[in-house]
Design an enzyme around this catalytic site. Structure first.
Site, mmCIF file in Angstrom:
data_model
loop_
_atom_site.group_PDB
_atom_site.id
_atom_site.type_symbol
_atom_site.label_atom_id
_atom_site.label_comp_id
_atom_site.label_asym_id
_atom_site.label_seq_id
_atom_site.Cartn_x
_atom_site.Cartn_y
_atom_site.Cartn_z
ATOM 1 N N SER A 120 0.825 -1.215 0.000
ATOM 2 C CA SER A 120 0.000 0.000 0.000
ATOM 3 C C SER A 120 0.850 1.253 0.000
ATOM 4 O O SER A 120 0.328 2.341 -0.243
ATOM 5 C CB SER A 120 -0.847 0.045 1.273
ATOM 6 O OG SER A 120 -1.674 -1.074 1.358
ATOM 7 N N HIS A 141 -1.149 -2.435 -7.118
ATOM 8 C CA HIS A 141 -1.882 -2.143 -5.874
ATOM 9 C C HIS A 141 -3.385 -2.306 -6.113
ATOM 10 O O HIS A 141 -4.034 -1.434 -6.683
ATOM 11 C CB HIS A 141 -1.525 -0.723 -5.408
ATOM 12 C CG HIS A 141 -2.175 -0.332 -4.128
ATOM 13 N ND1 HIS A 141 -2.616 0.933 -3.853
ATOM 14 C CD2 HIS A 141 -2.466 -1.078 -3.026
ATOM 15 C CE1 HIS A 141 -3.150 0.964 -2.657
ATOM 16 N NE2 HIS A 141 -3.070 -0.238 -2.128
ATOM 17 N N GLU A 153 -3.762 0.300 -9.038
ATOM 18 C CA GLU A 153 -2.694 1.290 -9.217
ATOM 19 C C GLU A 153 -1.460 0.535 -9.698
ATOM 20 O O GLU A 153 -1.111 -0.501 -9.122
ATOM 21 C CB GLU A 153 -2.352 1.920 -7.851
ATOM 22 C CG GLU A 153 -2.790 3.340 -7.695
ATOM 23 C CD GLU A 153 -2.414 3.932 -6.341
ATOM 24 O OE1 GLU A 153 -2.462 3.222 -5.312
ATOM 25 O OE2 GLU A 153 -2.094 5.117 -6.316
ATOM 26 N N ASN A 191 -3.437 6.058 -1.375
ATOM 27 C CA ASN A 191 -3.221 6.135 0.080
ATOM 28 C C ASN A 191 -2.582 7.445 0.530
ATOM 29 O O ASN A 191 -2.701 7.813 1.688
ATOM 30 C CB ASN A 191 -2.412 4.934 0.567
ATOM 31 C CG ASN A 191 -3.316 3.722 0.704
ATOM 32 O OD1 ASN A 191 -4.441 3.839 1.187
ATOM 33 N ND2 ASN A 191 -2.867 2.573 0.246
HETATM 34 N N1 NAD Z 1 -6.345 -4.161 3.624
HETATM 35 C C1 NAD Z 1 -6.464 -3.379 2.574
HETATM 36 O O1 NAD Z 1 -7.476 -2.683 2.409
HETATM 37 C C2 NAD Z 1 -5.354 -3.307 1.561
HETATM 38 C C3 NAD Z 1 -5.595 -2.694 0.320
HETATM 39 C C4 NAD Z 1 -4.583 -2.685 -0.648
HETATM 40 C C5 NAD Z 1 -3.348 -3.240 -0.354
HETATM 41 N N2 NAD Z 1 -3.141 -3.823 0.872
HETATM 42 C C6 NAD Z 1 -1.823 -4.425 1.126
HETATM 43 O O2 NAD Z 1 -1.933 -5.833 0.922
HETATM 44 C C7 NAD Z 1 -1.012 -6.510 1.795
HETATM 45 C C8 NAD Z 1 -1.782 -7.524 2.629
HETATM 46 O O3 NAD Z 1 -2.782 -6.866 3.373
HETATM 47 P P1 NAD Z 1 -4.041 -7.646 3.972
HETATM 48 O O4 NAD Z 1 -5.041 -6.614 4.327
HETATM 49 O O5 NAD Z 1 -4.416 -8.783 3.090
HETATM 50 O O6 NAD Z 1 -3.398 -8.223 5.335
HETATM 51 P P2 NAD Z 1 -3.858 -9.509 6.194
HETATM 52 O O7 NAD Z 1 -3.348 -9.234 7.570
HETATM 53 O O8 NAD Z 1 -5.310 -9.789 5.986
HETATM 54 O O9 NAD Z 1 -3.051 -10.717 5.520
HETATM 55 C C9 NAD Z 1 -1.650 -10.788 5.479
HETATM 56 C C10 NAD Z 1 -1.263 -12.253 5.298
HETATM 57 O O10 NAD Z 1 0.147 -12.317 5.044
HETATM 58 C C11 NAD Z 1 0.622 -13.475 5.677
HETATM 59 N N3 NAD Z 1 2.083 -13.360 5.840
HETATM 60 C C12 NAD Z 1 2.789 -12.611 6.718
HETATM 61 N N4 NAD Z 1 4.109 -12.817 6.549
HETATM 62 C C13 NAD Z 1 4.249 -13.704 5.539
HETATM 63 C C14 NAD Z 1 5.375 -14.330 4.914
HETATM 64 N N5 NAD Z 1 6.604 -14.079 5.298
HETATM 65 N N6 NAD Z 1 5.138 -15.214 3.920
HETATM 66 C C15 NAD Z 1 3.870 -15.509 3.521
HETATM 67 N N7 NAD Z 1 2.764 -14.961 4.084
HETATM 68 C C16 NAD Z 1 2.956 -14.062 5.079
HETATM 69 C C17 NAD Z 1 -0.134 -13.527 7.001
HETATM 70 O O11 NAD Z 1 -0.099 -14.831 7.572
HETATM 71 C C18 NAD Z 1 -1.530 -13.111 6.550
HETATM 72 O O12 NAD Z 1 -2.326 -14.227 6.192
HETATM 73 C C19 NAD Z 1 -0.299 -5.432 2.603
HETATM 74 O O13 NAD Z 1 0.896 -5.090 1.945
HETATM 75 C C20 NAD Z 1 -1.280 -4.274 2.539
HETATM 76 O O14 NAD Z 1 -0.679 -3.012 2.716
HETATM 77 C C21 NAD Z 1 -4.115 -3.880 1.821
#
Ligand code: NAD
Length: 292
Positions: A120, A141, A153, A191
């Site tokens: 993000s 993104h 994005e 963001n």
């Molecule tokens: N939540 C949102 O609205 C959103 C929107 C766009 C982008 N993002 C980005 O997407 C990414 C994930 O966010 P999310 O909301 O899905 O988080 P989340 O907490 O729901 O999921 C993250 C997952 O990553 C796994 N993980 C952690 N370390 C790891 C590793 N070393 N190897 C493999 N898996 C691993 C965790 O076990 C977890 O299941 C982040 O970079 C976040 O910034 C989030």
């Protein structure tokens, strides 16, 4: 890279699941990996449930769901991603976690394979630099929830090649999504604008200007936002919101981006929003209940 047919997704959280979901429906083979093996099956179950909902709304057919679900396989180790033409990383928003993953992936993937991150806010150039293929590395993104939101994005790192960018353009077309191109600055476009607004809403709560309900209704009914900023923060994940604010604060070196202390406290408490059952709302009942 001639054609992308197999896509690896790292992180079976809310974003990884959404990304696997839309790529599987678009006809790609998916390998879904998470460091926590239990999350992979939970993720596949979530995708199943979300596709059921799409069927009930008439958005997809039973056949399309069956084909897409058959295309998703669990990848219990990073090595099981070795045949992927593209790997999209959607692990926790933490630069060290991501760098470590990309270092390991570089040694596993075919030399031609592309690597994308769904970060993000973190610098694409910095993440690309730890790989053996910065020209084949890109920021893709996706927005949450991925099956619903139209935008992706695209962020080029300093070394991302035109060929990699063209692959992304075609992929996004195939997913029937729209692309917004952003330069590689902290928070990119969405963001950079959205997160300070959410952080300000948390300050508004922290300073006692209004309750959770008043703030969210204010922005929903007064500014025509489809969801109030505190509800949206819960939906994104408060840990992710804090991580993005820290990247903006440090990366742009401006105090206007300092994360609200109340956001920090909620994350310290493990109140991460909808995914943990509590954030600015309590999600344990049928309907979310405001907590302040
Ligand atoms: N939540 C949102 O609205 C959103 C929107 C766009 C982008 N993002 C980005 O997407 C990414 C994930 O966010 P999310 O909301 O899905 O988080 P989340 O907490 O729901 O999921 C993250 C997952 O990553 C796994 N993980 C952690 N370390 C790891 C590793 N070393 N190897 C493999 N898996 C691993 C965790 O076990 C977890 O299941 C982040 O970079 C976040 O910034 C989030």
């Amino acid at each position: 890279m001639e054609e992308i047919t197999t896509v690896g997704v790292i992180g079976a959280g809310q974003m990884g699941n959404g990304i696997a979901h839309v790529f599987a429906l678009a006809g790609f083979k998916i390998c879904l990996h998470d460091v926590d093996e239990g999350r992979i099956q939970a993720g596949i179950d979530d995708i199943d449930g979300n596709m059921e909902r799409q069927i009930s709304r008439g958005h997809i057919t039973e056949d399309e769901k069956t084909r897409a679900m058959d295309a998703i396989t669990a990848a219990p180790t990073l090595e099981s991603l070795k045949d992927c033409d593209l790997v999209i990383e959607a692990a926790t928003e933490n630069i060290e976690v991501k760098k470590e993953l990309f270092r390991k992936l570089s040694a596993i993937l075919k030399p031609d394979s592309l690597i994308a991150t769904n970060t993000s806010s973190i610098s694409i150039t910095a993440l690309a630099a730890v790989t053996d293929r910065p020209e084949k590395f890109v920021g893709l993104h996706f927005m949450n929830p991925v099956p619903v939101m139209k935008l992706v994005e695209v962020i080029r790192g300093i070394a991302t090649s035109n060929a990699t960018f063209e692959h992304c353009r075609k992929l996004i077309e195939r997913l029937e999504k729209k692309m917004a191109v952003s330069e590689d600055f902290p928070g990119f476009i969405v963001n950079r604008i959205l997160m300070p607004m959410i952080n300000e809403a948390i300050y508004t709560l922290y300073e006692g200007v209004g309750t959770v309900e008043a703030i969210d209704n204010g922005m929903r009914l007064g500014a025509n936002h489809p969801m109030g900023p505190l509800r949206l923060a819960d939906f994104i994940g408060l840990d992710t919101c804090l991580a993005i604010m820290q990247v903006l604060y440090e990366g742009l070196a401006d105090s206007k981006y300092r994360p609200c202390p109340l956001l920090v406290k909620y994350v310290e408490a493990g109140w991460l929003g909808k995914k943990t059952g509590r954030g600015f709302y309590d999600y344990s009942g049928d309907e979310p209940v405001a907590t302040r």
